[in-house]
Design an enzyme around this catalytic site. Structure first.
Site, PDB file in Angstrom:
ATOM      1  N   ASN B 651      13.588  91.461  73.589  1.00 22.51           N
ATOM      2  CA  ASN B 651      14.536  92.470  74.168  1.00 22.51           C
ATOM      3  C   ASN B 651      14.067  93.814  73.490  1.00 22.51           C
ATOM      4  OD1 ASN B 651      16.455  94.519  74.831  1.00 22.51           O
ATOM      5  ND2 ASN B 651      17.877  93.037  75.380  1.00 22.51           N
ATOM      6  N   GLN B 658      17.492  97.285  66.109  1.00 27.66           N
ATOM      7  CA  GLN B 658      17.611  96.592  64.735  1.00 27.66           C
ATOM      8  C   GLN B 658      16.433  97.274  63.657  1.00 27.66           C
ATOM      9  OE1 GLN B 658      18.855  93.311  63.409  1.00 27.66           O
ATOM     10  NE2 GLN B 658      20.244  94.606  64.866  1.00 27.66           N
ATOM     11  N   GLU B 725      15.641  92.137  59.464  1.00 21.69           N
ATOM     12  CA  GLU B 725      15.740  92.725  58.155  1.00 21.69           C
ATOM     13  C   GLU B 725      14.341  93.456  57.812  1.00 21.69           C
ATOM     14  OE1 GLU B 725      17.553  89.792  55.422  1.00 21.69           O
ATOM     15  OE2 GLU B 725      17.491  88.364  57.204  1.00 21.69           O
TER      16      GLU B 725
END
Lengths: 340, 759
Positions: B651, B658, B725
């Site tokens: 997505n 993120q 991350e």
């Protein structure tokens, strides 16, 4: 959080009477059983943390006197009612036009949300944010007189290099107060012994041996108004604030500067320094150093040297002396170059 | 499409808004401390004001006198229970109420429970302890530290990687650097405070607590309380900021559960922000020495990375980022060594890219220094040292699009306009600097189970105990199910964050999207198989079609030939109202015990450098512009561009979000964030958001995320590389390099602040 009695008096004399009844006349206001509250952006935090422990809060927000909420602009200057919110004063177009240093000091303080809550009088009386003061397990002469100072030999990056004592090196963090002290503002106060005017420069006390006594106010005395005299040349003024991030942080160093210039020659300079001193700090020696001089980088540097001549560094805050000087130099030159 | 919803490129999914976005922004998403609300008693912690010694006496009378006080849980009250264990599931082995020994500042000494939150807080503040105090050790350079080799001390860090003869190659290198770097202590400070709400229903325990690992916690909490894990349920449907801080269970959980049992009433304890600094985990400070040797042509021949990490006395928490830095470039020879430095501190724990953030910061700052020493463009320097295989095990990368990332980010940033001369770029009183750095994060996956149900009305329900920590995993799981079962996203419901659902691994290590989507994919495919079998039966319109010719779209099973059958009709044929499949996914290299371990809350991670055939990493390149005031030296970041390649992007909206969050955090790590430790007392000083600075909106100006297409079928069935991350790796080095370019000052100790530039 300790339980407390919450009072909502509806006029100034009732507020004073309440405070008078529940405090001793010789109590330091910061340690009195009854304390005033307005915007609650500072005292409420400290009550939650156990730093402030009043038995009784006297809320000033219902006081009916209209002048408390007004900004009055006259030929004599500006009179800010004590309960005017920081945000309102910062956005006032006449304040911005006549006293950019005042508007700037307010605009650069805290966050939009806090500025909408915090009162002007409460703002000038805000207490230090020293980390060792904020947390009750540390010794702190300001919080518990005589208990010692953990900051002196501890982590003291944000602490004061001017106006400190052996008992306390906590910084006065306010911004607005620097503009007020530079412009010779006057504070109107009312207490059980009547009404009086206090020059802003006399409002705050250096820590000395009694860092818990922070102001000249009695425990039952409230500020009703703050007056800034008319200074036509204060249109050439600004507040420069240097901090670790772009917004919502206390000053590492700041300078409130107003200049009366004749060409590039200084007729009169007003200078106050924030983030570096234990109280709002008027730098009179720096002002004198500029008197009748052409303002350029060299004279600005000389003034900055004079301002910090008595500065005393601790382990982590030595950089503030150099930063404070550079902040002042930059503020002086930027003020000189203002188009007014 | 706006910037928040990037147009999908090859191998990228649609930028669907989060399926829970509306709930979250309208306050209807209930976080663990919001529920339940009936008959709650409130707990507040009392914590130690010393870092080392022993509690000789607790004074509880003042606390007991507080009106509304119900109970105080303290020494003795936990004796009949098991001590906590340190590991992936437990934050520390220090059982604060099992033992009067004080191991660190802010250690729990009691829990006060009262009718109201205010009374509990007041009582907790009135609890006083007498201590037998000892001189504590704060950190590096404090007297009393003990330094031990890290290798083998933790299952997560088995060995110091090496290759070739570093010493000889370094000695022979004509160009070299030997520098030291450091990163500070950092605390997560999620906006959602840490909390535990425990309630017993008979002998069953329900705990509402923000958690990244409900299955692991269920097992560990049951062990501590000596009850059957089947009687424990952990509920954590929404989490307001996790980043590793809610990964391992802390010691508070069992204490609150015991309080609730004693009272026979639900107890909620919300930890204050100040207390979180001592009772939760954090990123410990690290130090690094890096030596790089290269030929005059810029080819690296020797690389050594030594790291030192602070940990607590009893627990060997290791991050050991040399595993990634040792494989980053084509070094020739590699030497690494990681040491643990024990001090009187609480046990550190995971924080967003735990190994890579500090170690890659050091490496990439050093790479920029090396480029300067070589007189070479830093992008070119990296291009020259791009490896064909990783230098340690000589394995290929399953995919590696680092150079594409550099090219696309450099182009968008306008790197070509950079004047390489230090201090040459200026805007009035502001010095301009530009820097770049590499981001890397290992791609792993873990076993995961999921249950998917397709009902006759076209509704889809996905159940998996994984955790919505803000990454959008709930949304991408829905997307995966919608795609495989041909349903509209509005027909998909996803249940997560509850240990009574099929088990998922800890939401850490950026494994969730890959692991959860692989399990959901498997369950959906099992449903498809059943549907197809029924749809292709004799006499049906699709009879004779093979499964690979079929797909489910818009409520129909569609064959390549164009023939179709309504799913509704297939359900009729099957005479069922719902098809439900429970699937277990395990990575290819999983051991035979892998699934058993998943149910025991000890999931195996596979991927990164541990697989046989290839190493698996996601990469990125970040470019930063800084402005430094020539008088007052404050540093601002007007622009940052990052380009990242991470396999299949489920997505583009949640992926961008993120990566953007990571880059912003990276700026904070570069310029703002640090926990200050009072070195005399080994105590944290700036324990709130007033003094623990993170970037605010005004600090973040022009931020651009570029998603670089990449296809990698080797990583996992979903083809997904985790990117949660990746974004904050390297950012701080890019900022440090930009500051150098602007000022000529190489700052090696984070955060970079005015005082380092002004003197």
């Amino acid at each position: 959080m300790r339980p407390f009695v919450y009072e909502q008096p509806t006029n100034i004399s009732a507020a004073v009477a309440l405070a008078s009844r529940f405090t001793n006349s010789d109590d330091a206001p910061t340690r009195a059983n009854a304390q005033f509250i307005a915007g609650a952006t500072n005292l409420a935090d400290y009550m939650k943390l156990g730093v402030a422990q009043p038995d009784r809060l006297v809320d000033l927000n219902r006081l009916a006197e209209p002048a408390l909420r007004q900004i009055r602009i006259t030929d004599d200057g500006i009179r800010f009612g004590a309960l005017v919110r920081m945000g309102e004063a910062a956005d006032n177009s006449e304040v911005k036009r006549r006293y950019p240093v005042v508007a700037g000091s307010l605009k650069l303080a805290a966050s939009g949300q806090i500025r909408n809550m915090a009162s002007l009088a409460g703002n000038v009386l805000q207490r230090t944010r020293c980390e060792y003061f904020r947390e009750t397990s540390w010794p702190c002469n300001k919080r518990v007189p005589g208990s010692g100072c953990a900051a002196m030999e501890g982590f003291n990056r944000q602490h004061a290099v001017l106006g400190a004592s052996d008992a306390c090196i906590a910084t006065y963090h306010g911004d607005f107060a620097q503009a007020l002290i530079a412009l010779d503002a006057v504070v109107h106060a009312e207490g059980s012994r009547g009404a009086r005017k206090i020059p802003f420069a006399k409002l705050h006390r250096r820590p000395g041996d009694t860092p818990h006594i922070e102001t000249d106010l009695a425990a039952d005395e409230i500020i009703t108004a703050i007056e800034v005299p008319a200074i036509p040349w204060a249109r050439r003024s600004l507040y420069l604030k240097i901090r670790d991030r772009e917004s919502y942080a206390f000053a590492l160093a700041s300078a409130a500067v107003a200049l009366d210039l004749d060409g590039d020659k200084v007729r009169e300079a007003r200078i106050a320094l924030g983030g570096v001193a234990t109280v709002p700090w008027r730098a009179r020696t720096a002002e004198q150093a500029l008197q009748d001089k052409a303002l350029d980088e060299a004279s600005a540097k000389a003034a900055a040297e004079a301002a910090f001549a008595d500065a005393e560094p601790r382990r982590d805050n030595a950089f503030k002396i150099e930063l404070g000087k550079r902040t002042l130099v930059r503020a002086l030159l930027e003020t000189r170059d203002m188009k007014v | 499409m706006d910037a928040a919803a990037p147009k999908p490129k090859e191998n990228m999914g649609e930028p669907l808004p989060r399926i829970d976005a509306r709930l979250k922004v309208t306050g209807q998403a209930h976080y663990p401390a919001d529920l339940p609300t009936a008959n709650i008693a409130y707990g507040a912690l009392a914590t130690s004001s010393i870092a080392k010694g022993r509690v000789t006496k607790l004074h509880l009378d003042d606390a007991r006198a507080v009106p509304g006080l119900l109970d105080i849980v303290t020494y003795g009250d936990m004796d009949k229970f098991e001590r906590p264990k340190f590991g992936n599931t437990g934050a520390t082995s220090i059982g604060p109420l099992h033992d009067r020994t004080i191991f660190h500042d802010g250690q729990i000494i009691a829990l006060a429970v009262a009718e109201t939150f205010e009374a509990a807080e007041e009582a907790a503040q009135l609890i006083r302890a007498d201590y037998e105090e000892e001189k504590p050790t704060a950190s590096f350079d404090s007297p009393g530290t003990k330094t031990i080799p890290a290798a083998g001390k933790s299952p997560l860090f088995k060995e110091d990687v090496k290759a070739g003869d570093f010493e000889a190659a370094y000695a022979a290198a004509p160009v070299k650097i030997d520098q030291r770097y450091s990163t500070p202590t950092q605390h997560h400070n999620p906006i959602e405070l840490f909390s535990t709400t425990a309630m017993w229903e008979g002998d069953r325990l329900i705990v509402h607590e923000p958690s990244q690992n409900v299955t692991g916690w269920k097992v560990e909490l049951a062990r501590q309380l000596k009850i059957d894990p089947a009687r424990v349920r952990i509920v954590s449907p929404y989490i307001g900021g996790a980043f590793g801080s809610k990964g391992p269970m802390t010691t508070r959980t069992a204490i609150v559960a015991v309080a609730a049992k004693r009272l026979g009433r639900p107890v909620r304890c919300v930890t204050s922000r100040m207390q979180a600094f001592g009772t939760q985990t954090y990123r410990a400070e690290t130090r690094h020495r890096i030596r790089i040797g290269a030929g005059k042509d810029g080819r690296i021949t020797a690389f050594a990375h030594e790291g030192w990490e602070v940990t607590s006395r009893p627990d060997a928490y290791v991050v050991g980022g040399t595993s990634a830095t040792g494989r980053m470039y084509d070094y020739g020879s590699v030497l690494t060594h990681v040491s643990l430095v024990q001090a009187d501190r609480n046990t550190p724990g995971y924080m967003r890219s735990p190994p890579e953030t500090p170690y890659v910061y050091a490496l990439e700052n050093a790479m920029d220094e090396m480029a300067v020493a070589l007189g070479m463009d830093p992008v070119e320097f990296r291009r020259i040292n791009e490896p064909k295989t990783e230098p340690i095990g000589k394995k290929p990368f399953s995919s590696r699009s680092l150079i594409q990332c550099y090219e696309q980010a450099a182009d968008a940033f306008g790197w070509a306009k950079r004047d390489p001369k230090v201090g040459a770029m200026r805007d009035g009183d502001w010095l301009i600097g530009m820097g770049c750095a590499t981001a890397i994060y290992p791609t792993a996956a873990a076993p995961c189970a999921a249950r998917v149900r397709l009902t006759v009305d076209g509704g889809v329900r996905v159940q998996c105990s994984s955790h919505e920590i803000g990454t959008g995993v709930r949304t991408v799981a829905a997307q995966m199910a919608a795609e495989r079962l041909g349903a509209g996203i509005d027909k998909v419901e996803v249940e997560m964050g509850d240990s009574s659902l099929p088990p998922a691994p800890v939401s850490g290590g950026s494994i969730s999207t890959a692991s959860v989507c692989s399990a959901v994919l498997k369950a959906c495919d099992a449903i498809r198989t059943k549907l197809f079998a029924a749809a292709t039966g004799e006499g049906s319109s699709l009879a004779g079609s093979h499964n690979e010719e079929l797909d489910v779209r818009g409520g129909k099973i569609v064959a390549k030939s164009g023939a179709s059958a309504k799913v509704e009709d297939v359900f009729k044929t099957m005479q069922v109202g719902a098809i439900e499949e429970y699937a277990e996914f395990a990575p290819k290299s999983a051991t035979p015990q892998a699934l058993k371990k998943l149910y025991a809350g000890q999931p195996e991670f596979h991927g990164g450098e541990s697989d046989e055939e290839s190493v698996k990493y996601a990469f990125g390149a970040e470019f930063v512009e800084v402005r430094v005031n020539s008088y007052t030296k404050e540093i601002r970041v007007p622009r940052i561009v990052g380009a990242f390649a991470a396999g299949r992007i489920m997505n583009t909206r949640t992926a961008r979000s993120q990566l953007m969050g990571g880059m912003i955090w990276g700026i904070g790590q570069a310029l703002h964030e640090a926990t200050e430790v009072d070195r005399r007392y080994a105590r944290y000083v700036n324990r709130d958001l007033q003094d623990y600075l993170v970037p605010v909106n005004a600090d973040i100006k022009d931020l651009q995320v570029i998603l670089v297409p990449e296809v990698d079928h080797a990583v996992n069935p979903a083809g997904v590389k985790g990117l949660g991350e990746l974004g904050n790796v390297g950012t701080a080095a890019a900022v440090a390099s930009a500051v150098y370019h602007a000022t000529g000052k190489r700052i090696r100790d984070l955060p970079i602040r005015i005082e380092q530039l002004i003197t």
